[in-house]
Scaffold this active site. Structure first.
Site, short mmCIF file in Angstrom:
data_model
loop_
_atom_site.label_atom_id
_atom_site.label_comp_id
_atom_site.label_asym_id
_atom_site.label_seq_id
_atom_site.Cartn_x
_atom_site.Cartn_y
_atom_site.Cartn_z
N ARG A 53 66.25 42.14 109.08
CA ARG A 53 67.03 40.92 109.24
C ARG A 53 68.46 41.20 108.77
O ARG A 53 68.66 41.82 107.73
CB ARG A 53 66.42 39.76 108.46
N ASP A 89 72.20 32.79 101.83
CA ASP A 89 71.70 34.10 102.25
C ASP A 89 72.75 35.19 102.08
O ASP A 89 72.40 36.35 101.87
CB ASP A 89 71.24 34.04 103.70
N ASN A 149 74.13 30.23 105.20
CA ASN A 149 72.84 29.66 104.82
C ASN A 149 72.16 29.16 106.08
O ASN A 149 72.71 29.26 107.19
CB ASN A 149 73.03 28.53 103.80
N LYS A 150 70.97 28.63 105.92
CA LYS A 150 70.17 28.18 107.07
C LYS A 150 70.99 27.29 108.00
O LYS A 150 71.79 26.46 107.55
CB LYS A 150 68.94 27.44 106.57
N ARG A 204 60.39 34.68 103.54
CA ARG A 204 61.78 34.39 103.86
C ARG A 204 62.47 33.85 102.62
O ARG A 204 61.83 33.60 101.60
CB ARG A 204 61.93 33.44 105.06
N GLY A 205 63.79 33.71 102.70
CA GLY A 205 64.59 33.39 101.54
C GLY A 205 65.23 34.68 101.05
O GLY A 205 64.54 35.67 100.82
N ALA A 206 66.55 34.69 100.89
CA ALA A 206 67.27 35.94 100.61
C ALA A 206 66.72 36.70 99.40
O ALA A 206 66.46 37.90 99.50
CB ALA A 206 68.77 35.65 100.45
#
Length: 348
Positions: free
Chosen positions: A87, A235, A245-246, A46-48
């Site tokens: 995603r 993201d 973002n998260k 995970r993480g863009a």
């Protein structure tokens, strides 16, 4: 950080399973592109920026495994679509797949073995370029980190979320490497606890002092004057600076604004989606509610209670002090600055 989040090895893609950290360091050896897609979808990676790299390697792997060039374009499009569907929010995923498509179509008349090598090389270039880009982000942002301050960060925007250096944590890492000493507070970041498990683990390895707090503690600490700066990742960033973002980032931005604390976003320029005018147009991923309800294998909610889980939120540009990119620190008005940098990039 010595551990690599993702790399190509012997016709396979090795992906560090971040769901098992920090207890175990286990790599998933993906032999098929569908496995790469699954690791993206189920949060093993995970993480863009890291998702973008994984998507690029998934495309390369899909073509690598082809035995013949029969219906080549049709099968290539299927590979790309499978990875595209994993995603919806992280722009780097779509950016990386488009880049792989350009490479494919510029060499589709080559022999299949040559095409495989071209795509593998392009995916590895994306990985290497991401690490270099992150280092530039760190260099551009490290001046913001003053000796003795306390920095709050949310989720994980470190080496694990990228090719291997980090965006928000890359800024902290660069400042620490230059001799500046400071402290970090990391939000837990429910429900996957990326802050508590991943950010804290990364910073601990670097020797950077880190304290974990619950997500809801940040406002109290800000009111006490115990937080001096906030830096988060992203993201997807709209053309006007609105940032996805998260989940929980929006709340932190409002709190920071209220307490006059600078709030920065750190991300590569490829995270900016120039085709989206503002944050209202950013697709926000909604994940299964059961991911909230379980800690490991244990359900912590009463049976029958509904759970609502949005993976991201959008922070309006008016709450953002600056966006730290490899091109420099973008300051308001963001739309004009982003357009100017975009034109400069297109002109080489």
């Amino acid at each position: 950080m010595k551990v690599k989040p993702i790399f190509w090895v012997e016709g396979e893609v090795a992906i560090l399973d971040q769901r098992l950290l920090p207890e175990k360091v286990v790599y998933i050896r993906c032999k098929r592109y569908q496995q790469v897609a699954q690791t993206i979808k189920n949060m093993a990676i995970r993480g863009a920026p890291a998702i973008g790299i994984a998507a690029a390697m998934g495309v390369a792997l899909g073509v690598w495994k082809l035995k013949s060039a029969r219906r080549l374009e049709e099968r290539f499009q299927k590979i790309c679509q499978t990875l595209t569907n994993t995603r919806p929010t992280a722009h780097n995923l779509f950016w990386a797949i488009e880049r792989m498509k350009k490479r494919f179509y510029s060499h589709k008349n080559s022999s299949l073995p040559e095409l495989k090598r071209y795509l593998q090389k392009e995916a590895e270039n994306i990985l290497e370029e991401d690490i270099a880009t992150n280092r530039k982000i760190g260099e551009n942002g490290k001046r913001l980190i003053k000796a003795g301050i306390t920095v709050l960060t949310h989720c994980n925007a470190g080496a694990l979320a990228t090719g291997g250096y980090g965006t928000a944590l890359g800024v902290l890492r660069a400042a620490w490497e230059s001799g500046v000493r400071f402290k970090v507070i990391a939000d837990e970041t429910r429900p996957y606890l990326q802050g508590a498990r991943l950010t804290a683990w990364e910073l601990q390895q670097e020797g950077i002092p880190v304290t974990i707090i619950t997500d809801s503690t940040a406002g109290y600490l800000m009111a006490q004057g115990k937080i001096n700066l906030v830096i988060v990742g992203a993201d997807r960033i709209a053309a006007n600076g609105d940032t996805a973002n998260k989940i929980g980032t929006y709340s932190l931005a409002i709190l920071a604004k209220h307490h006059n604390i600078p709030f920065y976003v750190a991300a590569p320029f490829s995270t900016i989606d120039l085709n989206i005018a503002n944050g209202q147009q950013i697709p926000i991923e909604k994940r299964p509610g059961k991911e909230l309800a379980y800690l490991g294998k244990k359900c912590i909610y009463p049976q029958g209670v509904n759970a609502l889980y949005y993976a991201f939120d959008v922070t309006p540009a008016r709450y953002i002090t600056g966006i730290i990119t490899e091109k420099g620190v973008i300051e308001p008005p963001f739309k004009k600055a982003i357009n100017r940098l975009s034109r400069r990039r297109q002109n080489g």
